[in-house]
Design a protein around this motif. Structure first.
Motif, PDB file in Angstrom:
ATOM      1  N   VAL A 167      81.693  10.856 -47.101  1.00 45.69           N
ATOM      2  CA  VAL A 167      81.062  10.120 -48.210  1.00 45.69           C
ATOM      3  C   VAL A 167      79.781  10.831 -48.650  1.00 45.69           C
ATOM      4  O   VAL A 167      79.516  10.978 -49.847  1.00 45.69           O
ATOM      5  N   ASP A 168      79.010  11.301 -47.664  1.00 47.01           N
ATOM      6  CA  ASP A 168      77.755  12.001 -47.978  1.00 47.01           C
ATOM      7  C   ASP A 168      78.014  13.218 -48.859  1.00 47.01           C
ATOM      8  O   ASP A 168      77.291  13.465 -49.828  1.00 47.01           O
ATOM      9  N   VAL A 169      79.037  13.996 -48.500  1.00 51.85           N
ATOM     10  CA  VAL A 169      79.345  15.211 -49.289  1.00 51.85           C
ATOM     11  C   VAL A 169      79.797  14.816 -50.693  1.00 51.85           C
ATOM     12  O   VAL A 169      79.306  15.350 -51.700  1.00 51.85           O
ATOM     13  N   LEU A 170      80.763  13.858 -50.735  1.00 53.28           N
ATOM     14  CA  LEU A 170      81.360  13.509 -52.037  1.00 53.28           C
ATOM     15  C   LEU A 170      80.352  12.875 -52.985  1.00 53.28           C
ATOM     16  O   LEU A 170      80.513  12.944 -54.208  1.00 53.28           O
ATOM     17  N   THR A 171      79.325  12.236 -52.432  1.00 52.84           N
ATOM     18  CA  THR A 171      78.333  11.579 -53.297  1.00 52.84           C
ATOM     19  C   THR A 171      77.062  12.425 -53.454  1.00 52.84           C
ATOM     20  O   THR A 171      76.085  11.956 -54.026  1.00 52.84           O
ATOM     21  N   ALA A 172      77.114  13.661 -52.938  1.00 53.96           N
ATOM     22  CA  ALA A 172      75.912  14.512 -53.056  1.00 53.96           C
ATOM     23  C   ALA A 172      75.659  14.845 -54.528  1.00 53.96           C
ATOM     24  O   ALA A 172      76.607  15.124 -55.266  1.00 53.96           O
ATOM     25  N   PRO A 173      74.368  14.843 -54.936  1.00 54.41           N
ATOM     26  CA  PRO A 173      74.060  15.148 -56.352  1.00 54.41           C
ATOM     27  C   PRO A 173      74.526  16.549 -56.753  1.00 54.41           C
ATOM     28  O   PRO A 173      74.877  16.775 -57.910  1.00 54.41           O
ATOM     29  N   ASP A 174      74.556  17.468 -55.802  1.00 55.89           N
ATOM     30  CA  ASP A 174      74.898  18.856 -56.140  1.00 55.89           C
ATOM     31  C   ASP A 174      76.354  19.193 -55.817  1.00 55.89           C
ATOM     32  O   ASP A 174      76.725  20.362 -55.732  1.00 55.89           O
ATOM     33  N   VAL A 175      77.204  18.173 -55.603  1.00 52.58           N
ATOM     34  CA  VAL A 175      78.569  18.476 -55.160  1.00 52.58           C
ATOM     35  C   VAL A 175      79.329  19.270 -56.235  1.00 52.58           C
ATOM     36  O   VAL A 175      79.229  18.967 -57.426  1.00 52.58           O
ATOM     37  N   ALA A 176      80.033  20.306 -55.787  1.00 56.84           N
ATOM     38  CA  ALA A 176      80.840  21.127 -56.684  1.00 56.84           C
ATOM     39  C   ALA A 176      82.287  21.081 -56.221  1.00 56.84           C
ATOM     40  O   ALA A 176      82.556  21.040 -55.011  1.00 56.84           O
ATOM     41  N   ARG A 177      83.228  21.073 -57.164  1.00 59.35           N
ATOM     42  CA  ARG A 177      84.641  20.989 -56.813  1.00 59.35           C
ATOM     43  C   ARG A 177      85.318  22.328 -57.084  1.00 59.35           C
ATOM     44  O   ARG A 177      85.167  22.906 -58.164  1.00 59.35           O
ATOM     45  N   ILE A 178      86.045  22.817 -56.109  1.00 59.03           N
ATOM     46  CA  ILE A 178      86.770  24.079 -56.240  1.00 59.03           C
ATOM     47  C   ILE A 178      88.229  23.824 -55.866  1.00 59.03           C
ATOM     48  O   ILE A 178      88.517  23.437 -54.716  1.00 59.03           O
ATOM     49  N   ASP A 179      89.147  24.003 -56.827  1.00 62.95           N
ATOM     50  CA  ASP A 179      90.580  23.819 -56.551  1.00 62.95           C
ATOM     51  C   ASP A 179      91.195  25.154 -56.163  1.00 62.95           C
ATOM     52  O   ASP A 179      90.907  26.181 -56.776  1.00 62.95           O
ATOM     53  N   LEU A 180      92.028  25.118 -55.114  1.00 61.30           N
ATOM     54  CA  LEU A 180      92.660  26.347 -54.629  1.00 61.30           C
ATOM     55  C   LEU A 180      94.161  26.280 -54.911  1.00 61.30           C
ATOM     56  O   LEU A 180      94.788  25.223 -54.741  1.00 61.30           O
ATOM     57  N   ALA A 181      94.710  27.421 -55.301  1.00 53.98           N
ATOM     58  CA  ALA A 181      96.141  27.506 -55.591  1.00 53.98           C
ATOM     59  C   ALA A 181      96.844  28.312 -54.515  1.00 53.98           C
ATOM     60  O   ALA A 181      96.249  29.224 -53.921  1.00 53.98           O
ATOM     61  N   GLY A 182      98.120  27.959 -54.284  1.00 49.98           N
ATOM     62  CA  GLY A 182      98.913  28.684 -53.296  1.00 49.98           C
ATOM     63  C   GLY A 182      99.157  30.105 -53.749  1.00 49.98           C
ATOM     64  O   GLY A 182      99.386  30.365 -54.930  1.00 49.98           O
ATOM     65  N   GLN A 183      99.049  31.049 -52.836  1.00 48.96           N
ATOM     66  CA  GLN A 183      99.305  32.460 -53.121  1.00 48.96           C
ATOM     67  C   GLN A 183     100.777  32.777 -52.821  1.00 48.96           C
ATOM     68  O   GLN A 183     101.513  31.895 -52.349  1.00 48.96           O
ATOM     69  N   PRO A 184     101.262  33.996 -53.112  1.00 47.84           N
ATOM     70  CA  PRO A 184     102.681  34.325 -52.903  1.00 47.84           C
ATOM     71  C   PRO A 184     103.202  33.986 -51.499  1.00 47.84           C
ATOM     72  O   PRO A 184     104.390  33.699 -51.328  1.00 47.84           O
ATOM     73  N   THR A 185     102.320  34.006 -50.478  1.00 45.64           N
ATOM     74  CA  THR A 185     102.742  33.637 -49.119  1.00 45.64           C
ATOM     75  C   THR A 185     103.056  32.144 -48.987  1.00 45.64           C
ATOM     76  O   THR A 185     103.772  31.746 -48.059  1.00 45.64           O
ATOM     77  N   ALA A 186     102.472  31.310 -49.885  1.00 44.74           N
ATOM     78  CA  ALA A 186     102.660  29.856 -49.806  1.00 44.74           C
ATOM     79  C   ALA A 186     102.519  29.273 -51.208  1.00 44.74           C
ATOM     80  O   ALA A 186     101.522  28.615 -51.511  1.00 44.74           O
ATOM     81  N   PRO A 187     103.541  29.528 -52.060  1.00 49.28           N
ATOM     82  CA  PRO A 187     103.388  29.188 -53.479  1.00 49.28           C
ATOM     83  C   PRO A 187     103.158  27.693 -53.758  1.00 49.28           C
ATOM     84  O   PRO A 187     102.488  27.349 -54.730  1.00 49.28           O
ATOM     85  N   SER A 188     103.702  26.806 -52.885  1.00 53.08           N
ATOM     86  CA  SER A 188     103.571  25.382 -53.198  1.00 53.08           C
ATOM     87  C   SER A 188     102.337  24.753 -52.539  1.00 53.08           C
ATOM     88  O   SER A 188     102.097  23.552 -52.680  1.00 53.08           O
ATOM     89  N   ALA A 189     101.570  25.538 -51.795  1.00 58.28           N
ATOM     90  CA  ALA A 189     100.375  24.988 -51.128  1.00 58.28           C
ATOM     91  C   ALA A 189      99.280  24.706 -52.150  1.00 58.28           C
ATOM     92  O   ALA A 189      99.159  25.404 -53.175  1.00 58.28           O
ATOM     93  N   ARG A 190      98.493  23.662 -51.893  1.00 59.36           N
ATOM     94  CA  ARG A 190      97.383  23.300 -52.767  1.00 59.36           C
ATOM     95  C   ARG A 190      96.206  22.904 -51.864  1.00 59.36           C
ATOM     96  O   ARG A 190      96.418  22.431 -50.751  1.00 59.36           O
ATOM     97  N   ALA A 191      94.986  23.084 -52.377  1.00 57.85           N
ATOM     98  CA  ALA A 191      93.818  22.644 -51.601  1.00 57.85           C
ATOM     99  C   ALA A 191      92.661  22.361 -52.554  1.00 57.85           C
ATOM    100  O   ALA A 191      92.659  22.799 -53.710  1.00 57.85           O
ATOM    101  N   ARG A 192      91.699  21.598 -52.038  1.00 56.76           N
ATOM    102  CA  ARG A 192      90.509  21.292 -52.830  1.00 56.76           C
ATOM    103  C   ARG A 192      89.299  21.320 -51.910  1.00 56.76           C
ATOM    104  O   ARG A 192      89.331  20.740 -50.816  1.00 56.76           O
ATOM    105  N   ALA A 193      88.252  22.009 -52.350  1.00 55.89           N
ATOM    106  CA  ALA A 193      87.002  22.030 -51.602  1.00 55.89           C
ATOM    107  C   ALA A 193      85.944  21.284 -52.404  1.00 55.89           C
ATOM    108  O   ALA A 193      85.773  21.548 -53.607  1.00 55.89           O
ATOM    109  N   MET A 194      85.264  20.350 -51.767  1.00 53.80           N
ATOM    110  CA  MET A 194      84.114  19.658 -52.375  1.00 53.80           C
ATOM    111  C   MET A 194      82.908  20.152 -51.581  1.00 53.80           C
ATOM    112  O   MET A 194      82.804  19.885 -50.381  1.00 53.80           O
ATOM    113  N   TRP A 195      82.031  20.895 -52.274  1.00 49.83           N
ATOM    114  CA  TRP A 195      80.967  21.574 -51.534  1.00 49.83           C
ATOM    115  C   TRP A 195      79.593  21.156 -52.016  1.00 49.83           C
ATOM    116  O   TRP A 195      79.339  21.117 -53.238  1.00 49.83           O
ATOM    117  N   SER A 196      78.724  20.835 -51.046  1.00 47.21           N
ATOM    118  CA  SER A 196      77.322  20.545 -51.327  1.00 47.21           C
ATOM    119  C   SER A 196      76.481  21.478 -50.465  1.00 47.21           C
ATOM    120  O   SER A 196      76.695  21.547 -49.253  1.00 47.21           O
TER     121      SER A 196
END
Ligand SMILES: [Zn+2]
Length: 280
Positions: A167-196
């Protein structure tokens, strides 16, 4: 008739055991009223008898022992003694004199007393041992329950801390969202980073391929001139994972977040194939 101390002192233990006939009993009591030694003797032995009576289950002596004791009182018997053997014989048909009865009683009484104490201590020892075993079981049970409770409390604290950190990270004033896409080794993989910068990174991933034996996924924060390890992830059977990482607060602004496959335990710089990649 006046009894001497020597004659009556030996009756103290029999008196305490209740083994005197009424006449002997009265004689002993008359003497003990004026003799501190005999009174103390009888009292000391009464204590032992009382302690045995209250602390152990009563056990009937084996019939052969009882018969031998009865025979000893009533006239003639062979009593084994340590290293020797004593034959007691009352004059046939003769009236048993008081002195003979005293002697006879003196001979068998130690065995009767020893029997009482032995049977008593044996029972006492067994009952103590059973009690100790029972207490040991209860202690082990209580200890394991305390350990389980402690572990459950620690688990709950970890879950609560993790939820609070998320909760602390997600509600941080400086939180940034970075979406990650699957590479050829794992085309259907998905991820999301919420970074403060202040509070760390919440990283969620899905559809990651099962980990090969001895391998782990490693998350990297990529900056203009460095790749900094954020932490390791081991997805569940469905390929999902959710983690919270602390990142150094002084790192340069990330340009990307990436996931590679690395040897178990992780590495300091990425060596394996990229499975997920997302630009900030
Ligand atoms: Zn006396």
């Amino acid at each position: 008739m006046t009894e001497t101390h020597d004659q009556l002192a030996s009756l103290a233990s029999a008196y305490a055991l209740g083994a005197l006939d009424p006449e002997e009993r009265r004689s002993f009591e008359r003497h003990a009223a004026e003799c501190e030694t005999c009174t103390a003797e009888a009292r000391a032995f009464s204590g032992v008898v009382a302690a045995l009576a209250t602390s152990v289950p009563q056990v009937a002596p084996p019939p052969q022992i009882r018969d031998r004791v009865v025979a000893a009182v009533s006239g003639s018997v062979t009593m084994p003694a340590v290293g020797t053997s004593t034959v007691l014989r009352a004059p046939a048909g003769a009236r048993t004199s008081r002195a003979t009865r005293y002697r006879s009683r003196l001979e068998w009484l130690p065995y009767a007393a020893l029997l009482a104490v032995t049977v008593g201590l044996g029972g006492y020892s067994l009952s103590l041992r059973a009690r100790v075993s029972e207490l040991e079981v209860r202690l082990a049970d209580a200890t394991s329950r305390t350990l389980l409770a402690t572990r459950a409390t620690a688990d709950a604290q970890r879950v609560a801390l993790r939820a609070q950190s998320t909760v602390d990270v997600l509600t941080a004033p400086d939180v940034a969202r970075i979406d990650l896409a699957g590479q050829p080794t794992a085309p259907s993989a998905r991820a999301r980073a919420m970074w403060s910068r202040e509070r760390g990174m919440v990283f969620t991933a899905s559809n990651l391929p099962p980990l090969p034996e001895g391998r782990v996924y490693q998350v990297w924060v990529v900056t203009a001139d460095a790749r900094i390890s954020a932490g390791l992830i081991m997805p569940d059977d469905a390929g999902n994972s959710a983690s919270i990482f602390t990142t150094p607060p002084d790192i340069p602004t990330p340009v990307a977040v990436a996931v590679t496959l690395e040897p178990a335990g992780g590495v300091t710089q990425p060596t394996g194939a990229f499975y997920l990649l997302g630009k900030a």
